[in-house]
Write a protein that holds these residues in place. Structure first.
Motif, short mmCIF file in Angstrom:
data_model
loop_
_atom_site.label_atom_id
_atom_site.label_comp_id
_atom_site.label_asym_id
_atom_site.label_seq_id
_atom_site.Cartn_x
_atom_site.Cartn_y
_atom_site.Cartn_z
N UNK A 32 0.95 -1.15 -0.07
CA UNK A 32 -0.01 -0.06 0.08
C UNK A 32 0.91 1.31 0.04
N UNK A 33 0.61 2.36 -0.90
CA UNK A 33 1.21 3.56 -1.10
C UNK A 33 0.72 4.29 0.23
N UNK A 34 -0.66 4.19 0.50
CA UNK A 34 -1.20 5.03 1.59
C UNK A 34 -1.82 3.96 2.68
N UNK A 35 -1.67 4.43 3.87
CA UNK A 35 -2.66 3.54 5.06
C UNK A 35 -3.21 4.71 6.11
N UNK B 4 0.87 -3.41 4.24
CA UNK B 4 -0.34 -2.65 4.40
C UNK B 4 -0.59 -2.30 5.86
N UNK B 5 0.08 -2.63 7.06
CA UNK B 5 -0.02 -2.18 8.29
C UNK B 5 0.59 -0.82 8.48
N UNK B 6 1.33 -0.41 7.46
CA UNK B 6 1.85 1.11 7.73
C UNK B 6 3.29 1.20 7.71
N UNK B 7 3.60 2.62 7.86
CA UNK B 7 5.03 2.80 7.63
C UNK B 7 6.12 2.28 9.01
N UNK B 8 5.30 2.07 9.69
CA UNK B 8 6.17 1.69 11.26
C UNK B 8 6.53 0.04 11.07
N UNK B 9 5.74 -0.68 9.95
CA UNK B 9 5.91 -2.08 9.91
C UNK B 9 6.65 -2.22 8.65
N UNK B 10 7.94 -2.02 8.81
CA UNK B 10 8.96 -2.16 7.73
C UNK B 10 9.88 -3.36 7.69
N UNK B 11 10.63 -3.65 6.64
CA UNK B 11 11.30 -4.99 6.70
C UNK B 11 12.75 -4.34 6.69
N UNK B 12 13.57 -5.05 7.46
CA UNK B 12 15.00 -4.51 7.70
C UNK B 12 16.14 -5.17 7.02
N UNK B 13 15.75 -6.30 6.40
CA UNK B 13 16.72 -6.99 5.70
C UNK B 13 15.99 -7.93 4.62
N UNK B 14 16.49 -8.58 3.64
CA UNK B 14 16.11 -9.50 2.65
C UNK B 14 15.39 -10.35 3.41
N UNK B 15 16.32 -11.04 4.29
CA UNK B 15 15.80 -12.37 4.98
C UNK B 15 14.62 -12.34 5.80
N UNK B 16 14.48 -10.87 6.46
CA UNK B 16 13.11 -10.57 7.14
C UNK B 16 12.02 -10.37 6.39
#
Length: 640
Positions: free
Chosen positions: A20-23, A137-149
């Motif tokens: 999602x671009x916007x949440x 989709x849960x928003x900007x605070x839910x980001x992935x920190x690595x390819x493995x994650x």
């Protein structure tokens, strides 16, 4: 999966996304699914510390690192033994997922104090330079920190047919179950557990290199399906992010129609001339209205160059492909194979070929010569190909008279006549000792028209904003007038074409038709009939009467313009206005002055009778194209 012996990388295409671009945040407010504006601000604080986020461009080492790792890990889990041995790369992130880099740089401490050593995986000389993948989709605070994650989530997108995030084992979708999250990292889900209710996984395509248009490459892995779906089930790739101010400006609707480096017709008053856009900018007036300005360098022959002129309205400009070029003024040049570089300019100036205007003939020959050239610019990255060759990926291309970016539409020669391609990649293969070959990769669309209300119009976020806005304009006219609506129907994703398959860049009907065919366009709008602007325009190469072009590669735009412009000319990017002292005059009726280089003998002397003819209106009389907007001889036809 069969290996392509000519390429080292197999590209994987994710055809489903939950990004999602916007949440909506916890307070019920909508926000962009990316770092906040404060986090994107690269200004140092009062202590000189720079701490901000920036988007990672396609082709950046960090972008390649993430996509190569993801491609390798996905195939190690889902591929056959043969596929696992190959070099695999995720060709693009799932739609609406974007990679950002956190950059922090602390200035060196005062003399005599120890400076902290810099350690980061990017080796970029900053205190930290971590990358994060936004888009969940849960928003900007839910980001992935690595390819493995991100890997468990990517595999879920590849295999799960239900779209239920409860089936995903990534740490964001399943945060309360740490054991499952850890298991997902160490042993990503098995294929047989991921496909439910007899579903057939079909959301990733694996091919060697870029896929040929319409040519499937079968995979032996049951978890991967080749490129065999129809246009309705296939999803085109995401639009690339803008890298520069100019690319961002040109991606927007109704900002600037013309671009630096493009060949244009410009209005000189009662006459039209040919030149190149050297710079563009805008200014706000006292009433906050915005005026667009273009600085144009007129074309001429090598011994004489006109001054720069300023055009303050797009009504006084036309694309080179809008009109057919007139015949030469000098009788001795007509029906000849003369080019700008082979022309006997000294003889033309001495009237050996007729009494025509050398400046006019020089401008025509210059535009025709440029039409046969191409120049790639803004290198995104390279990849090695076997046998010592390389593959270069470019952000843009000067194709003949026009400037084309990845992420925008071009007009195609084949198909219905109005088909377009949304360009996703410009790929140049360079083999030692041979001419480079250029391929354009993108998605082909044709216009479909239906009775309004019989079905919902598809929403396609893979189309450029300009294309979407123009279609909205079209439907706002046709729906109330005749009850029909149109949309761009995907025909072939991941198509590969040559530059000779391209007519030229695509223009918005809503913006260019009121300029090109003002009277007839107003009447067609009144009747509820809106034609694509491209049907009123020529195609690249028409001016030289050639089905196939020599496709002369030039190293830069100035090399393509050649001696038709002064050697000191600069093509200026950006939209900042020049200093007032450097602004050329806005008038377009001035008597053409002598070039100072001719007066002091630095170049060969041109006969004064040549300039006298120009001063007495020979140029204005010949190049008078007024009235061509409505009853234009040769308009939309081949050049002659």
């Amino acid at each position: 999966m069969p290996k392509d012996d000519n390429l080292d990388w197999y590209k994987l295409y994710p055809h489903r996304s939950d990004g999602k671009r916007e949440t909506t945040n916890a307070k019920g407010q909508k926000e962009q699914n990316q770092p906040t504006p404060q986090q994107l601000d690269s200004s140092p604080n009062d202590k000189g510390v720079v701490d901000y986020y920036r988007p990672v461009a396609r082709g950046d080492p960090k972008d390649l690192d993430w996509r190569r790792k993801l491609g390798g890990m996905v195939m190690r889990e889902l591929g056959t033994e043969e596929e696992k041995k190959a070099n695999n790369i995720l060709d693009f992130f799932p739609e609406n997922y974007r990679l950002y880099e956190h950059v922090k740089n602390t200035p060196a401490e005062e003399e005599g104090q120890k400076v902290k050593s810099t350690k980061n995986h990017a080796g970029g000389g900053n205190d930290r330079q971590d990358a994060y993948l936004y888009g969940h989709p849960q928003g900007r605070k839910k980001r992935y920190r690595s390819p493995l994650e991100f890997l468990p989530h990517l595999i879920w997108l590849c295999l799960d047919n239900t779209g239920d995030p409860n089936d995903c084992l990534c740490k964001i979708c399943y945060p309360e179950d740490e054991e499952k999250a850890l298991l997902a990292k160490q042993h990503p889900m098995k294929q047989e557990n991921a496909v439910e209710k007899g579903g057939t996984p079909s959301t990733v395509t694996a091919t060697g290199g870029k896929p040929d248009m319409g040519t499937p490459r079968p995979s032996s892995s049951s978890a991967l399906q080749s490129y065999v779906g129809t246009a309705q089930t296939m999803v085109p790739p995401n639009l690339p992010l803008s890298r520069t101010v100019d690319q961002d400006v040109d991606a927007q609707w109704d900002v600037f129609l013309f671009r630096p480096g493009e060949v244009v017709w410009y209005n000189r008053g009662p006459a039209w001339g040919l030149g190149v856009v050297a710079q563009r900018y805008n200014r706000r007036g006292t009433q906050q209205q915005v005026t667009r300005y273009y600085i144009v360098q007129p074309f001429s022959h090598p011994f004489y160059h006109l001054d720069l002129v300023t055009i303050d309205t797009e009504q006084n400009l036309r694309p080179w492909l809008a009109w057919s070029a007139p015949d030469f003024m000098n009788e001795g040049l007509k029906n000849s194979k003369v080019t700008f570089d082979t022309a006997d300019w000294q003889g033309i100036l001495e009237k050996k070929y007729g009494m025509g205007d050398a400046q006019v003939d020089g401008s025509i020959l210059a535009a025709k010569a440029i039409d046969d050239t191409y120049t790639c610019f803004d290198l995104l990255g390279t990849s090695a190909i076997q046998s010592g060759a390389k593959e270069f990926h470019w952000a843009g291309l000067f194709l003949g008279a026009e400037k084309i970016w990845i992420g925008e539409a071009v007009r195609l020669r084949h198909g219905s006549g109005t088909d377009i391609m949304v360009v996703n990649d410009i790929v140049e293969n360079a083999h030692t000792g041979t001419q480079p070959t250029l391929r354009i990769v993108g998605s082909i669309y044709g216009m479909a028209t239906i009775v309004h209300g019989t079905q919902a119009l598809p929403v396609n976020s893979h189309l450029p904003v300009r294309v979407q806005r123009d279609m909205h304009f079209r439907n706002s006219i046709t729906v109330p007038a005749n009850g029909t609506s149109s949309y761009w129907k995907l025909q072939t994703p991941f198509a590969r074409i040559t530059i000779n398959d391209i007519k030229g860049r695509w223009y918005e009907t809503s913006l260019i038709s009121p300029i090109l065919v003002q009277a007839s366009f107003a009447e067609s709008v009144r009747r509820g009939q809106v034609k694509e602007a491209g049907v009123f325009m020529n195609s690249r190469g028409d001016c030289n009467g050639e089905a196939l072009h020599p496709d002369l590669r030039k190293s830069n735009r100035k090399a393509a313009l050649g001696r038709a412009v002064p050697p000191t000319l600069k093509i200026v990017d950006g939209i900042e206005p020049p200093p007032p002292s450097q602004l050329p005059p806005s008038q377009q009726h001035a008597t053409l002055p002598l070039d100072p280089a001719l007066e002091d003998g630095r170049q060969q002397q041109a006969p004064q009778t040549e300039m006298a003819d120009v001063a007495h209106g020979a140029l204005d009389e010949f190049m008078n194209l007024e009235g061509m907007d409505t009853d234009m001889p040769g308009f939309g036809q081949r050049f002659y």
